[in-house]
Scaffold this active site. Structure first.
Site, PDB file in Angstrom:
ATOM      1  N   CYS A  12       0.867  -1.064  -0.124  1.00 53.33           N
ATOM      2  CA  CYS A  12       0.129   0.030  -0.050  1.00 53.33           C
ATOM      3  C   CYS A  12       1.062   1.334   0.062  1.00 53.33           C
ATOM      4  O   CYS A  12       0.751   2.107  -0.870  1.00 53.33           O
ATOM      5  CB  CYS A  12      -1.024  -0.033   1.227  1.00 53.33           C
ATOM      6  N   GLU A  49      -6.946   1.687 -13.262  1.00 55.27           N
ATOM      7  CA  GLU A  49      -6.206   3.070 -12.697  1.00 55.27           C
ATOM      8  C   GLU A  49      -4.998   3.470 -13.235  1.00 55.27           C
ATOM      9  O   GLU A  49      -4.698   4.610 -13.699  1.00 55.27           O
ATOM     10  CB  GLU A  49      -5.911   2.571 -11.190  1.00 55.27           C
ATOM     11  N   HIS A  63     -25.837  22.499  -0.806  1.00 54.14           N
ATOM     12  CA  HIS A  63     -25.844  22.880  -2.448  1.00 54.14           C
ATOM     13  C   HIS A  63     -24.941  24.060  -2.471  1.00 54.14           C
ATOM     14  O   HIS A  63     -24.677  24.628  -1.637  1.00 54.14           O
ATOM     15  CB  HIS A  63     -27.307  23.645  -2.304  1.00 54.14           C
ATOM     16  N   GLU A  88     -25.275  15.996  -3.068  1.00 50.77           N
ATOM     17  CA  GLU A  88     -26.522  16.230  -2.853  1.00 50.77           C
ATOM     18  C   GLU A  88     -27.525  15.694  -3.685  1.00 50.77           C
ATOM     19  O   GLU A  88     -28.537  15.335  -2.982  1.00 50.77           O
ATOM     20  CB  GLU A  88     -26.983  17.687  -2.740  1.00 50.77           C
TER      21      GLU A  88
HETATM   22  P1  NDP Z   1      -7.952  -7.744 -10.004  1.00 52.94           P
HETATM   23  O1  NDP Z   1      -7.955  -9.291  -9.483  1.00 52.94           O
HETATM   24  O2  NDP Z   1      -8.965  -6.896  -9.731  1.00 52.94           O
HETATM   25  O3  NDP Z   1      -8.144  -8.013 -11.572  1.00 52.94           O
HETATM   26  C1  NDP Z   1      -7.204  -8.843 -12.405  1.00 52.94           C
HETATM   27  C2  NDP Z   1      -7.867  -8.533 -13.637  1.00 52.94           C
HETATM   28  O4  NDP Z   1      -6.857  -9.278 -14.401  1.00 52.94           O
HETATM   29  C3  NDP Z   1      -9.176  -9.264 -14.059  1.00 52.94           C
HETATM   30  O5  NDP Z   1      -9.604  -8.374 -14.977  1.00 52.94           O
HETATM   31  C4  NDP Z   1      -8.908 -10.471 -14.626  1.00 52.94           C
HETATM   32  O6  NDP Z   1      -9.880 -10.911 -15.734  1.00 52.94           O
HETATM   33  C5  NDP Z   1      -7.622 -10.451 -15.601  1.00 52.94           C
HETATM   34  N1  NDP Z   1      -6.742 -11.651 -15.651  1.00 52.94           N
HETATM   35  C6  NDP Z   1      -6.391 -12.420 -14.757  1.00 52.94           C
HETATM   36  N2  NDP Z   1      -5.615 -13.506 -15.116  1.00 52.94           N
HETATM   37  C7  NDP Z   1      -5.531 -13.251 -16.401  1.00 52.94           C
HETATM   38  C8  NDP Z   1      -4.948 -13.817 -17.511  1.00 52.94           C
HETATM   39  N3  NDP Z   1      -4.198 -14.860 -17.408  1.00 52.94           N
HETATM   40  N4  NDP Z   1      -4.976 -13.179 -18.845  1.00 52.94           N
HETATM   41  C9  NDP Z   1      -5.562 -12.096 -18.891  1.00 52.94           C
HETATM   42  N5  NDP Z   1      -6.281 -11.333 -17.806  1.00 52.94           N
HETATM   43  C10 NDP Z   1      -6.122 -12.077 -16.780  1.00 52.94           C
HETATM   44  O7  NDP Z   1      -6.272  -7.620  -9.917  1.00 52.94           O
HETATM   45  P2  NDP Z   1      -5.487  -6.562  -9.838  1.00 52.94           P
HETATM   46  O8  NDP Z   1      -4.131  -6.627 -10.174  1.00 52.94           O
HETATM   47  O9  NDP Z   1      -6.040  -5.126 -10.608  1.00 52.94           O
HETATM   48  O10 NDP Z   1      -5.505  -5.525  -8.198  1.00 52.94           O
HETATM   49  C11 NDP Z   1      -5.384  -6.819  -7.367  1.00 52.94           C
HETATM   50  C12 NDP Z   1      -6.231  -6.274  -6.164  1.00 52.94           C
HETATM   51  O11 NDP Z   1      -5.621  -5.315  -5.562  1.00 52.94           O
HETATM   52  C13 NDP Z   1      -7.534  -6.030  -6.485  1.00 52.94           C
HETATM   53  O12 NDP Z   1      -8.379  -7.080  -6.440  1.00 52.94           O
HETATM   54  C14 NDP Z   1      -8.010  -4.841  -5.237  1.00 52.94           C
HETATM   55  O13 NDP Z   1      -8.441  -5.733  -4.228  1.00 52.94           O
HETATM   56  C15 NDP Z   1      -6.639  -4.454  -4.861  1.00 52.94           C
HETATM   57  N6  NDP Z   1      -6.603  -3.132  -5.300  1.00 52.94           N
HETATM   58  C16 NDP Z   1      -7.310  -2.139  -5.001  1.00 52.94           C
HETATM   59  C17 NDP Z   1      -7.236  -0.832  -5.282  1.00 52.94           C
HETATM   60  C18 NDP Z   1      -8.132   0.286  -4.609  1.00 52.94           C
HETATM   61  O14 NDP Z   1      -8.749   0.084  -3.557  1.00 52.94           O
HETATM   62  N7  NDP Z   1      -8.301   1.232  -5.245  1.00 52.94           N
HETATM   63  C19 NDP Z   1      -6.359  -0.157  -6.248  1.00 52.94           C
HETATM   64  C20 NDP Z   1      -5.416  -1.476  -6.657  1.00 52.94           C
HETATM   65  C21 NDP Z   1      -5.501  -2.609  -6.328  1.00 52.94           C
HETATM   66  P3  NDP Z   1     -11.289 -11.522 -15.347  1.00 52.94           P
HETATM   67  O15 NDP Z   1     -12.141 -10.391 -14.897  1.00 52.94           O
HETATM   68  O16 NDP Z   1     -11.609 -12.143 -16.401  1.00 52.94           O
HETATM   69  O17 NDP Z   1     -10.984 -12.351 -14.179  1.00 52.94           O
END
Ligand code: NDP
Length: 460
Positions: free
Chosen positions: A47, A185, A445, A450
């Site tokens: 983080c 992001e 407002h 709101e």
């Molecule tokens: P996520 O688990 O959110 O997303 C992973 C993405 O990668 C999904 O879209 C998934 O697709 C895709 N994916 C997984 N495996 C493959 C593959 N083999 N080939 C192609 N695409 C693939 O992971 P992130 O890495 O974005 O973030 C990790 C975690 O960190 C998040 O779950 C979140 O909880 C946390 N985080 C929180 C933030 C916040 O609070 N603002 C900011 C950043 C991270 P599919 O949907 O098809 O499974």
């Protein structure tokens, strides 16, 4: 209880000084426990170092490009604007170093012993750290997670979010692969900083699991900001070509870019910790299964945060860490009182894409299955600022209400400061506020927020 632990060097040994570990260590020490924390990389974990904090600083940085443009409609003129990546990167890194120091101070101030070294379990109560073996009555594993990159030829030419925070140069063209928090992001960050950005996701619509209306809305806004949304496909190989990279996709297309960022999820970081030696069972994906008190199958070995793979969010890891510390050393449970639990219902979260998403409660699709009479309130509008800036960006807000008892069950928003707005709403929703309570609340407002207390017509 603490007295009975004197046969060990420590009452609690924490492995991993990320958000959850630091909080658990501090709280345990403040409750009188003898605590050590081991960290091999950086204080504050993902983080603080390569996650939420530097990401948010980059998001601020990326927004200024639009702010300069928007200022014109308000009468401002400025000379040619230019962006210098090393300034943002290095100012960010200095701030992170300051925060590392803050974390050190917090731990030391609480009386926690910091061991800056890898720690491995060599027995059920024994930890090998910095060339010596120490013993602990309780052990807490909170080693977090690590970016997962699928294996394909040339995948090593791609980077992960870890490296994105320290790029020597900003690329001219970036390909972001994935459809989760990190992908959307970073697509917004790169595009905002002037990088020609493409987003590639393996399915139709990214942010699976979030409200469909919000997903479609943010996709349209991101396209309007110039991000190229590629057709659904997966990368199959990456090669060096024409001084850059060429990524061959599963649909037969090829994408040229100077940088490929794989944001394809994060996996629990549980390898090489000696968990097997201590008899701790692991799930197939490396997650450490725990009960509702965060105990592993070995009763005095606990695990929290990303490594248990429940909800990969900093505030959740912190809540879990506090729970473990209080249940072990807090007065309540030591004297037979109730054990603390973490409530995973209605965890509010924000995605810092452009515009931001803020959300609490189930999606409309899930709420429809859960509630026989669901009322959906929805409002889409142009934020007031853009009446003069001329920008076409819009905001979307949704309130979901259980028609049976009038309780507001969810709020979803895409728009500026969505996270700031939804945090307050999450208190009301968790406290059981009804739509009538929202209606009786007088708005501030003129604000976007709101709108949440003035929506009167059921949209669906
Ligand atoms: P996520 O688990 O959110 O997303 C992973 C993405 O990668 C999904 O879209 C998934 O697709 C895709 N994916 C997984 N495996 C493959 C593959 N083999 N080939 C192609 N695409 C693939 O992971 P992130 O890495 O974005 O973030 C990790 C975690 O960190 C998040 O779950 C979140 O909880 C946390 N985080 C929180 C933030 C916040 O609070 N603002 C900011 C950043 C991270 P599919 O949907 O098809 O499974």
């Amino acid at each position: 209880m603490i007295h009975a632990m004197q046969q060990y060097d420590y009452d609690l040994f924490v492995i991993g000084a990320g958000s959850g570990g630091v909080r658990a260590a501090r709280v345990a020490a403040s409750l009188g426990a003898r605590v050590a924390i081991a960290e091999e990389r950086y204080l504050g974990g993902t983080c603080v170092n390569v996650g939420c904090v530097p990401k948010k600083l980059f998001v601020y940085g990326a927004h200024f490009g639009e702010d300069f443009e928007d200022a014109r409609g308000f009468g401002w003129t400025s000379g040619a604007v230019a962006f210098d990546w090393p300034t943002l990167r290095d100012n960010k890194s200095r701030e992170i170093e300051r925060l590392n120091g803050v974390y050190r101070g917090l731990l030391e101030g609480a009386g926690v012993e910091i061991l800056e070294s890898r720690a491995t379990l060599v027995g059920q109560h024994d930890v090998r750290v910095a060339n010596s073996t120490v013993t602990a009555a309780n052990i807490l594993v909170c080693t977090g997670s690590w970016p997962f990159v699928p294996s394909f030829p040339g995948s090593d030419l791609a980077i992960t979010s870890n490296e994105a925070f320290y790029l020597p140069d900003l690329p001219r063209r970036a390909l972001v692969v994935g459809g989760g928090y990190i992908a959307v992001e970073f697509a917004g960050i790169f595009a905002g900083l002037g990088v020609h950005t493409s987003l590639s996701y393996r399915r139709e619509l990214f942010l699976r699991g979030f409200d469909d209306g919000i997903r479609r809305f943010v996709r349209a806004e991101m396209i309007a900001k110039g991000i190229a949304m590629l057709p659904p496909a997966r990368p199959q190989s990456i090669e060096r070509a024409n001084g850059g990279l060429r990524c061959h996709m599963s649909d037969g297309s090829a994408v040229d870019a100077d940088l490929v960022l794989m944001a394809t999820g994060r996996r629990p970081a549980s390898k090489g910790l000696g968990l097997e030696t201590a008899g701790v069972t692991l799930a197939r994906n490396g997650a450490i299964p725990v009960d509702d008190s965060y105990r592993t199958n070995v009763p005095h070995i606990y695990a929290i945060g990303d490594v248990i793979d429940r909800v990969q969010l900093t505030p959740v890891a912190i809540a879990e860490g506090m729970c473990v510390a209080h249940n072990l050393f807090g007065g309540e449970s030591r004297h037979g009182g109730p054990r603390r639990r973490v409530n995973y219902e209605n965890v509010a979260t924000a995605i810092f894409c452009q515009p931001n998403i803020g959300t609490v409660g189930p999606t409309e699709e899930i709420a429809r299955q859960r509630y026989a009479r669901l009322e959906v309130y929805e409002s889409s509008f142009k934020p007031m600022k853009h009446t003069l800036s001329g920008r076409s960006e819009r905001s979307l807000m949704k309130l979901l209400v259980n028609g049976e008892d009038d309780k507001v069950v969810a709020a979803h928003m895409c728009g500026p400061d969505a996270g700031e707005i939804v945090q307050g709403l999450s208190v009301a929703i968790n406290a059981g506020a009804t739509k009538a309570d929202f209606d009786a609340t007088i708005g501030i407002h003129p604000t976007a927020a709101e709108e949440f207390v003035t929506m009167r017509e059921v949209a669906r």
